[in-house]
Write an enzyme that holds these catalytic residues in place. Structure first.
Site, PDB file in Angstrom:
ATOM      1  NE  ARG A  50      -4.077   0.423  -9.719  1.00 34.07           N
ATOM      2  CZ  ARG A  50      -3.319  -0.272  -9.214  1.00 34.07           C
ATOM      3  NH1 ARG A  50      -3.286  -0.868  -8.217  1.00 34.07           N
ATOM      4  NH2 ARG A  50      -2.058  -0.214  -9.860  1.00 34.07           N
ATOM      5  CE  LYS A 149       0.001   2.732  -9.546  1.00 32.20           C
ATOM      6  NZ  LYS A 149       0.992   2.674  -8.458  1.00 32.20           N
ATOM      7  CD  GLU A 182       0.012   1.227   0.259  1.00 32.95           C
ATOM      8  OE1 GLU A 182      -0.040   0.336  -0.769  1.00 32.95           O
ATOM      9  OE2 GLU A 182      -0.623   2.305   0.234  1.00 32.95           O
TER      10      GLU A 182
HETATM   11  N1  PXG Z   1       1.586   0.658  -2.941  1.00 32.58           N
HETATM   12  C1  PXG Z   1       1.616   1.522  -3.433  1.00 32.58           C
HETATM   13  C2  PXG Z   1       1.599   2.799  -2.614  1.00 32.58           C
HETATM   14  C3  PXG Z   1       1.974   1.438  -5.055  1.00 32.58           C
HETATM   15  O1  PXG Z   1       2.455   2.912  -5.518  1.00 32.58           O
HETATM   16  C4  PXG Z   1       1.749  -0.884  -4.762  1.00 32.58           C
HETATM   17  C5  PXG Z   1       1.136  -0.732  -3.691  1.00 32.58           C
HETATM   18  C6  PXG Z   1       1.649  -1.871  -5.802  1.00 32.58           C
HETATM   19  O2  PXG Z   1       0.451  -1.960  -6.436  1.00 32.58           O
HETATM   20  P1  PXG Z   1       0.504  -2.668  -7.840  1.00 32.58           P
HETATM   21  O3  PXG Z   1      -0.917  -2.743  -8.521  1.00 32.58           O
HETATM   22  O4  PXG Z   1       1.482  -2.334  -8.689  1.00 32.58           O
HETATM   23  O5  PXG Z   1       0.497  -4.275  -7.333  1.00 32.58           O
HETATM   24  C7  PXG Z   1       2.036   0.217  -5.768  1.00 32.58           C
HETATM   25  C8  PXG Z   1       2.579   0.398  -7.110  1.00 32.58           C
HETATM   26  C9  PXG Z   1       6.336   3.562 -10.921  1.00 32.58           C
HETATM   27  C10 PXG Z   1       5.821   2.820  -9.722  1.00 32.58           C
HETATM   28  O6  PXG Z   1       7.041   4.189 -10.982  1.00 32.58           O
HETATM   29  C11 PXG Z   1       4.767   2.432  -9.553  1.00 32.58           C
HETATM   30  C12 PXG Z   1       4.595   2.011  -8.050  1.00 32.58           C
HETATM   31  C13 PXG Z   1       5.590   1.581  -7.304  1.00 32.58           C
HETATM   32  C14 PXG Z   1       6.616   2.157  -7.352  1.00 32.58           C
HETATM   33  C15 PXG Z   1       7.198   2.843  -8.674  1.00 32.58           C
HETATM   34  O7  PXG Z   1       5.670   3.310 -11.632  1.00 32.58           O
HETATM   35  N2  PXG Z   1       3.064   1.407  -7.523  1.00 32.58           N
END
Ligand code: PXG
Length: 283
Positions: A50, A149, A182
């Site tokens: 990703r 991301k 989401e």
């Molecule tokens: N949606 C969004 C908008 C996100 O940022 C997820 C869903 C979940 O995705 P994953 O692949 O992790 O199951 C995310 C996750 C950080 C941090 O600081 C990252 C996220 C969320 C909060 C903090 O690293 N991303």
């Protein structure tokens, strides 16, 4: 703490980037958040894939390849002697002159931080979360695809502020069509009459890696899983609701906009999936 910075492990104090880095100046870069369970990065291949896709989508060339990235991540985990923790992997556009032109930047910065993360207090994993709907819409996919991301998280941060102002630690985001997208940092699922439903990636959401893992676990458990359009009404009248994310893991939602979900307690299917997730990650 040792931070990986462009091929070297350096101390926290020495892990610095230029104020001219376009990651800082314009949020121009990409990132991943990866869990470490028992010393091993969970679903590392999917996160690396990703990351490189996000980079490709914004025309950012990561200076090392996928295999070198995997090695760098594992070395950073080992150097910090972490058994359970969290990796924040960041690639910035690099420094350049002022102005948006990517052709005037050089040296993308590859940063790997291995640390701990606790998104919500432990008791909320038992009790469940209360959330509200944010008025800030999720980015229009044709403006900035939520599948990227990127380091520009203001869309999510603005929605998160609405949540915390209302006394909630998460907020639900709708898309430009008024459908459920989401939460600010997690994907959302509901259970209705024993069927698990979640918005499809067409709704303009991050294609969450925990979301994918939970869909696989649910199907293995014999549940029907549907990736469909969801409205806020579907959440108001569902039996159970939960969120997934690398940082959040699996957490129940017990209230949306002051309305209890189901009987106002974490549901049975949610609890079962949470247990299966714990088994998968801690085995
Ligand atoms: N949606 C969004 C908008 C996100 O940022 C997820 C869903 C979940 O995705 P994953 O692949 O992790 O199951 C995310 C996750 C950080 C941090 O600081 C990252 C996220 C969320 C909060 C903090 O690293 N991303």
């Amino acid at each position: 703490m040792k931070i990986y910075l462009n091929g070297q492990l350096v101390s926290k104090e020495d892990a610095t980037v230029s104020v001219f880095d376009h990651g800082l100046l314009y949020g121009d870069g990409v990132f991943e958040g990866i869990r470490i369970y028992s010393g091993k990065c969970f679903l590392l291949d999917e996160h690396i894939e990703r990351l490189y896709e996000s980079a490709r989508a914004i025309r950012l060339e990561i200076p090392i390849d996928e295999q070198e990235m995997e090695k760098a991540i594992n070395e950073t985990v080992a150097a910090n002697e972490l058994t359970d923790g969290y990796i924040r992997l960041v690639v910035t556009r690099g420094s350049g002159s002022l102005g948006l032109d990517i052709r005037r930047t050089s040296d993308p910065q590859v940063i790997i931080i291995a640390d701990k993360i606790s998104l919500y207090p432990p008791e909320l994993y038992e009790q469940g979360l209360k959330i509200i709907t944010a008025s800030t819409l999720r980015n229009h996919p044709q403006a900035l695809s939520p599948r990227i991301k990127s380091l520009n998280y203001l869309n999510n941060i603005l929605a998160k502020i609405e949540g915390t102002d209302a006394g909630c630690l998460e907020a639900l985001m709708m898309n430009h069509k008024g459908e459920v997208a989401e939460c600010t940092g997690d994907n959302i699922f509901i259970v209705k009459n024993g069927v698990l439903r979640t918005p499809s990636t067409d709704a303009g959401i991050l294609d969450g890696i925990t979301r994918r893992a939970v869909i696989r676990l649910a199907r293995e458990a014999g549940l029907t899983v549907e990736e469909v359009t969801l409205t806020r009404h579907d959440i108001y009248v569902c039996d159970e609701c939960f969120l997934t994310g690398s940082a959040a893991e699996v957490i129940a939602v017990i209230e949306l906009d002051g309305r209890p979900i189901g009987d106002g307690k974490p549901g049975e299917i949610t609890k079962d999936l949470k247990e299966r997730f714990v088994k998968l990650t801690r085995s």
